[in-house]
Design a protein around this motif. Sequence first.
Motif, PDB file in Angstrom:
ATOM      1  N   ARG A  93       0.843  -1.214   0.000  1.00 53.75           N
ATOM      2  CA  ARG A  93       0.000   0.000   0.000  1.00 53.75           C
ATOM      3  C   ARG A  93       0.875   1.259   0.000  1.00 53.75           C
ATOM      4  N   ALA A  94       1.932   1.225   0.817  1.00 50.46           N
ATOM      5  CA  ALA A  94       2.819   2.394   0.898  1.00 50.46           C
ATOM      6  C   ALA A  94       3.498   2.656  -0.440  1.00 50.46           C
ATOM      7  N   GLY A  95       3.790   1.605  -1.166  1.00 54.03           N
ATOM      8  CA  GLY A  95       4.493   1.748  -2.438  1.00 54.03           C
ATOM      9  C   GLY A  95       3.648   2.385  -3.528  1.00 54.03           C
ATOM     10  N   ARG A  96       2.349   2.525  -3.288  1.00 55.77           N
ATOM     11  CA  ARG A  96       1.499   3.199  -4.287  1.00 55.77           C
ATOM     12  C   ARG A  96       1.653   4.720  -4.203  1.00 55.77           C
ATOM     13  N   ASP A  97       2.102   5.205  -3.063  1.00 54.65           N
ATOM     14  CA  ASP A  97       2.226   6.657  -2.875  1.00 54.65           C
ATOM     15  C   ASP A  97       3.523   7.131  -3.510  1.00 54.65           C
ATOM     16  N   LEU A  98       3.431   7.459  -4.764  1.00 53.38           N
ATOM     17  CA  LEU A  98       4.643   7.834  -5.486  1.00 53.38           C
ATOM     18  C   LEU A  98       4.575   9.278  -5.919  1.00 53.38           C
ATOM     19  N   GLN A  99       5.695   9.955  -5.839  1.00 55.39           N
ATOM     20  CA  GLN A  99       5.756  11.302  -6.378  1.00 55.39           C
ATOM     21  C   GLN A  99       5.733  11.215  -7.905  1.00 55.39           C
ATOM     22  N   GLU A 100       5.521  12.344  -8.544  1.00 53.29           N
ATOM     23  CA  GLU A 100       5.482  12.379  -9.996  1.00 53.29           C
ATOM     24  C   GLU A 100       6.801  11.837 -10.562  1.00 53.29           C
ATOM     25  N   GLY A 101       6.741  10.921 -11.496  1.00 49.58           N
ATOM     26  CA  GLY A 101       7.950  10.371 -12.101  1.00 49.58           C
ATOM     27  C   GLY A 101       8.486   9.160 -11.366  1.00 49.58           C
ATOM     28  N   GLY A 102       7.944   8.868 -10.199  1.00 47.62           N
ATOM     29  CA  GLY A 102       8.404   7.712  -9.423  1.00 47.62           C
ATOM     30  C   GLY A 102       7.842   6.424 -10.001  1.00 47.62           C
ATOM     31  N   GLY A 103       8.325   5.309  -9.505  1.00 52.15           N
ATOM     32  CA  GLY A 103       7.817   4.031  -9.974  1.00 52.15           C
ATOM     33  C   GLY A 103       8.080   2.962  -8.935  1.00 52.15           C
ATOM     34  N   ARG A 104       7.550   1.800  -9.169  1.00 49.87           N
ATOM     35  CA  ARG A 104       7.841   0.692  -8.260  1.00 49.87           C
ATOM     36  C   ARG A 104       7.881  -0.607  -9.027  1.00 49.87           C
ATOM     37  N   SER A 105       8.571  -1.565  -8.444  1.00 51.71           N
ATOM     38  CA  SER A 105       8.687  -2.886  -9.046  1.00 51.71           C
ATOM     39  C   SER A 105       8.625  -3.935  -7.950  1.00 51.71           C
ATOM     40  N   PHE A 106       8.184  -5.108  -8.337  1.00 49.24           N
ATOM     41  CA  PHE A 106       8.193  -6.262  -7.431  1.00 49.24           C
ATOM     42  C   PHE A 106       9.149  -7.300  -8.009  1.00 49.24           C
ATOM     43  N   VAL A 107       9.989  -7.836  -7.159  1.00 49.99           N
ATOM     44  CA  VAL A 107      11.000  -8.788  -7.632  1.00 49.99           C
ATOM     45  C   VAL A 107      10.921 -10.059  -6.782  1.00 49.99           C
ATOM     46  N   ARG A 108      10.811 -11.189  -7.452  1.00 45.46           N
ATOM     47  CA  ARG A 108      10.842 -12.460  -6.722  1.00 45.46           C
ATOM     48  C   ARG A 108      12.305 -12.814  -6.425  1.00 45.46           C
ATOM     49  N   TYR A 109      12.535 -13.190  -5.199  1.00 42.82           N
ATOM     50  CA  TYR A 109      13.896 -13.567  -4.793  1.00 42.82           C
ATOM     51  C   TYR A 109      14.408 -14.708  -5.654  1.00 42.82           C
ATOM     52  N   THR A 110      13.535 -15.648  -5.926  1.00 41.62           N
ATOM     53  CA  THR A 110      13.962 -16.810  -6.707  1.00 41.62           C
ATOM     54  C   THR A 110      14.351 -16.397  -8.136  1.00 41.62           C
TER      55      THR A 110
END
Lengths: 421, 314
Positions: A240-257
């Motif tokens: 949920r916290a990762g949705r709060d992005l400033q303009e130009g920001g982004g997020r990714s999810f990475v599987r450890y495997t």
Amino acid sequence: MSRVCDRRVEEAGQADFSYGHPVSDTEDRPQQPAADPVGGPPAAGPAGDSAGEVAGDAEATAALRKRLRYPRRVVLVAGAGRSGTSTLAGVLQRLHLHVPQPEVDADTTNPRGFGESAWVVRHHERMLRRANVNMADARPDAWLDTARVAAMPNCRVPTSKFLEEQFGFSSEVVIKDPRLSWFLGLWQAAAVRTESTAVVVTMLRPPAEVIGSKQDHYSNRLGAPHLAASWLNMMLHTERAGRDLQEGGGRSFVRYTDLLTDWTSTVMRLGEELQLQNVLHAGTTAVTDVDSFIDPALRRTERTLAGTPISAAMRELVEETDAALNSMADPGGDTAEVRATLDQLRTAFVDLYADAEAVARSTAMAAVERGRREGREAARAEVGPVPAADDEGGATGLARRAARRLPEPVKGRLRDLRNRG
Amino acid sequence: MSKVPVDGLQNLQGEHDYDIVWPWTRPGGLRNGSTAVLRVKNEARSLPWVLPGLLRVCDKVLIVDNQSDDGTGEVAKRTAVDMGLGDHLDVVEYPFRVARAGAEHLAEPELSVHSLSYFYNWSFAQVDTAFSWKWDGDMVLTAEGELAMAEFGWRSFRKDVILKFPRHGLYVESDRRAYLDLSLHNAEGWGFPIGPDWTYTKSFEWEVRRRPENTVDAILPRGLCVELKYLDGDEFGHWTDPESFATSARNARKRYEWSVFNALTNGEVPEELITIDAPEGTHVIDYVTKTWLPTAPRPLKPPVRAVGRTHDEP
């Protein structure tokens, strides 16, 4: 008389990261990166007269100056502890993103290092203590408690000053700490204040492995149900916290495997999604450094939830959360539908936790009372022997003085009760 | 009213289309998320700056238009549609004259459709989310303010909490020049849960929101929000007259703003203000909220500190 303010005029002197307490340079200040036998980042000084210069090495100096011209980005590596966050931070570091120095020392739980800045860890620990929140706290309430502390000026100002100083080493900085999720908003704000862009990477690992790994490395002190609740609280709210992005920001999810089995395609996708220039333009030396660093054997715990002693309701919640988060790691997987599913799961977890709290209220009250007694006993031990019963200055004397003030009918009733034995 | 009727409120005028039905009693109850509620009258000028931030971080923005004649509703809709967020905005009309703060409000019965407290209760009864922001049509979020609003919105889920936003007066002289006031340390409550413990009641000069016992006050940092005041506008028209804020300690901030506004319109710049000139091609409101305030050295402070003005007011 008004003045036209020059907003770029910063306060004189070095940033104070010490909360008002003097600290030694070697303890709390960003340091030059230590020599790294497997090819760590080059030693570079902070911005200033020697900015962008590697003494005696023209080629390294040119490469560093190029990296300093990239757009400023702070990469926030979040996720539950034991999810591969250290591995990802180590990979990014070897691709010349900057991990603030000095780092926390490697140990047997993480022999290749944590990729964690010691200052960042201490900063987070102080704020968590102030908020009365544990690193792996399972309480949904803890999210507001930590945000309130992080909103205080004496937490915000050091954070942005620290980050500003790190941009003297590189324009792409990695912040990683298992406590980071509590403070994603704080670092986002610091990014705004330093005219940089924060991006969030959330590491995913099967929850049974996270729980198992924690049990292995922390002597199974906390128990699987608590660790499962802690994982749910951390991951559902980190998302949920990762949705709060400033303009130009982004997020990714990475599987450890994925990171362990095919790091090149995993990390290139990350670099493209988050526009990490050091990744996109990594040289061959850096790539071979990462290749030496990645060790598929790092994933030492392979378990399933079937073998984890938790309730059916908790297992269902963990499995559904894990499935939803995993779908976010697929290309184009961060969709409104998955977010809505995670919203429902977060509400279900909050409800589950509230029920558990209500059921266990007697236990909590008994613990509070036990704590009070222990506190009183500790205080008595500090002040020495208890005064005699007839000593008006002691505890018994206080009780007697209070009793004298009671209304006469109440005194009579108390006398009756005492006489009945 | 000391006791809030469970079923809702009926107004004294018998305008049953505007009776109040509490949203938590409706089928399905409240959904997760937050709604910014803006009760506005003639804010077409400000909304293109006010709405984008709110639309980005709130699940819904609700404009309650009270007899505007400057196209406020149309501007709001156009702003949202241009951002591709038309589905995040609702515009509703409240067609009754609403008492101005001060003497007019005091003279109005609480259940009159003209009462500020009735107007607020009706406005917030249109909300269907569990959390709400009471926002003004002239309050603009900074870049950091947007992040804070988004973050505290979800972190307050199911908490009895009031979120207090410090705001700073921005006196706009032209597209290029404005005067920023960092001297006040007021932090009024702007974020509240929706529920039976959080309805409005009548106070002396304006409405107040009820709060349950053991409510937590969360105070957000300074530098998150500015309140626009146009030097060529009518910035005190929502008050009955200056006499209404002339004496009480509750109105000290309003008296101070009145004195600053009048000084500026008379060509005098109070020494605690910061004069800000925007670069060529950038509107000063954009410059202050997107660049100047987010990156200004902390702690934020005025050149000269004004003293003794810290009261919460509308």
